[in-house]
Design an enzyme around this catalytic site. Sequence first.
Site, PDB file in Angstrom:
ATOM      1  N   ASP A   1       0.784  -1.185   0.070  1.00 40.07           N
ATOM      2  CA  ASP A   1       0.128  -0.183   0.018  1.00 40.07           C
ATOM      3  C   ASP A   1       0.933   1.269  -0.087  1.00 40.07           C
ATOM      4  O   ASP A   1       2.084   1.291   0.287  1.00 40.07           O
ATOM      5  CB  ASP A   1      -0.745  -0.003   1.052  1.00 40.07           C
ATOM      6  CG  ASP A   1      -1.838   1.233   1.464  1.00 40.07           C
ATOM      7  OD1 ASP A   1      -2.418   1.562   0.349  1.00 40.07           O
ATOM      8  OD2 ASP A   1      -1.813   1.644   2.542  1.00 40.07           O
TER       9      ASP A   1
ATOM     10  N   ASP B   1      -0.063   5.036   0.847  1.00 38.19           N
ATOM     11  CA  ASP B   1      -0.711   6.042   1.905  1.00 38.19           C
ATOM     12  C   ASP B   1      -0.636   5.338   3.167  1.00 38.19           C
ATOM     13  O   ASP B   1      -1.627   4.466   3.416  1.00 38.19           O
ATOM     14  CB  ASP B   1      -1.889   6.691   1.599  1.00 38.19           C
ATOM     15  CG  ASP B   1      -1.942   7.451   0.185  1.00 38.19           C
ATOM     16  OD1 ASP B   1      -1.035   8.280   0.256  1.00 38.19           O
ATOM     17  OD2 ASP B   1      -2.752   7.316  -0.660  1.00 38.19           O
TER      18      ASP B   1
ATOM     19  N   ASP C   1      -1.565  -1.011   6.039  1.00 34.74           N
ATOM     20  CA  ASP C   1      -1.808  -0.559   7.358  1.00 34.74           C
ATOM     21  C   ASP C   1      -3.154  -0.394   7.603  1.00 34.74           C
ATOM     22  O   ASP C   1      -3.486  -0.398   8.952  1.00 34.74           O
ATOM     23  CB  ASP C   1      -1.389   0.837   7.423  1.00 34.74           C
ATOM     24  CG  ASP C   1      -2.097   1.992   6.553  1.00 34.74           C
ATOM     25  OD1 ASP C   1      -2.669   2.729   6.923  1.00 34.74           O
ATOM     26  OD2 ASP C   1      -2.251   1.802   5.085  1.00 34.74           O
TER      27      ASP C   1
END
Length: 329
Positions: free
Chosen positions: A34, A36, A204
């Site tokens: 990922d 961001d 995240d």
Amino acid sequence: MPIALTPRPVPEIKHLGDVKTRSANKRKIICFSDFDGTIFMQDTGHVLFDNHGCGSKRREILDEQIKTGDRSFRDVSEEMWGSLNVPFEDGFEVMEKTLEIDPDFQSFHQYCIANNIPFNVISAGLKPILRRVLDTFLGEEASSHIDIVANDANISADGSEWKPIWRHDTELGHDKALSVQEARKEAELACDDGSIPLIVFIGDGVSDLPAAREADVLFARRGLRLEEYCTEHKIPYIPFDTFADIQREIEKIKEEDDKKTAGKGLPARFNPRANLWRRVSSKNAVPRYVVMSPTKEEKMFLWPEAFTELKTPSVETIEEAFPVGTVQG
């Protein structure tokens, strides 16, 4: 466009079919991450929306509409991007001042290049923005070794129009799981010795689960929602604080795999679910499979789109099995 399986000096991907494993005794490892909140601590889109678009208060309202299922991710995202009225260069200035990169990402990226470990970004964001950020923080040469699997965009010269060009024709816009599935298949075809590549995913948030379900090894940033969800639902994962932790763990995994398999056949940490989910991931298969395995974890892995599915009568059966808005992404 195919996802790169080997580092190369230019960003274009052209010769996927010619890729070979580095050695018959070395497992091919492919990393997906990922962007961001994972590589960078902040969200690139949020930085733009808060400073040059709808503003933080409106963005929070829109985010909540996604979580509750009142509107689809794609619909809300189009409103957010459409709220921008700033030339690309001016918008990038605030990102350059605001964004913070993981302190050990650059070292990890160099480690991947040195060890022939392809590193790919998988994001729901816009590719031109992500590429510019990587070019700036890593340098264009280093950035060129990273392929970005994300949505494209049309951005007018005067900044009056920011329009996403969605990668997939779904309410999510970009089906991350499908992107990883495609890469896994291509990687397996490229390995002419019959070995199966090891797929690593780094994330995240719970919204990373559609792609994470396809991975053999999942890394979750410590203290954030993905780790909480994995802990709550007993999903195997490895926590990390910085990419230095990931590098150490990958070294251990490489040693373990070489010792147990000599780099041949299935990886020591192969995820058999990856093939299972693909077989039962169609909408028609959902009701039957839910009866067989009704746990929340399996529902989320089986059809994660249902958790951001727009509330309409056409998905009544699915909403009954998967309460919309019960998982935040």
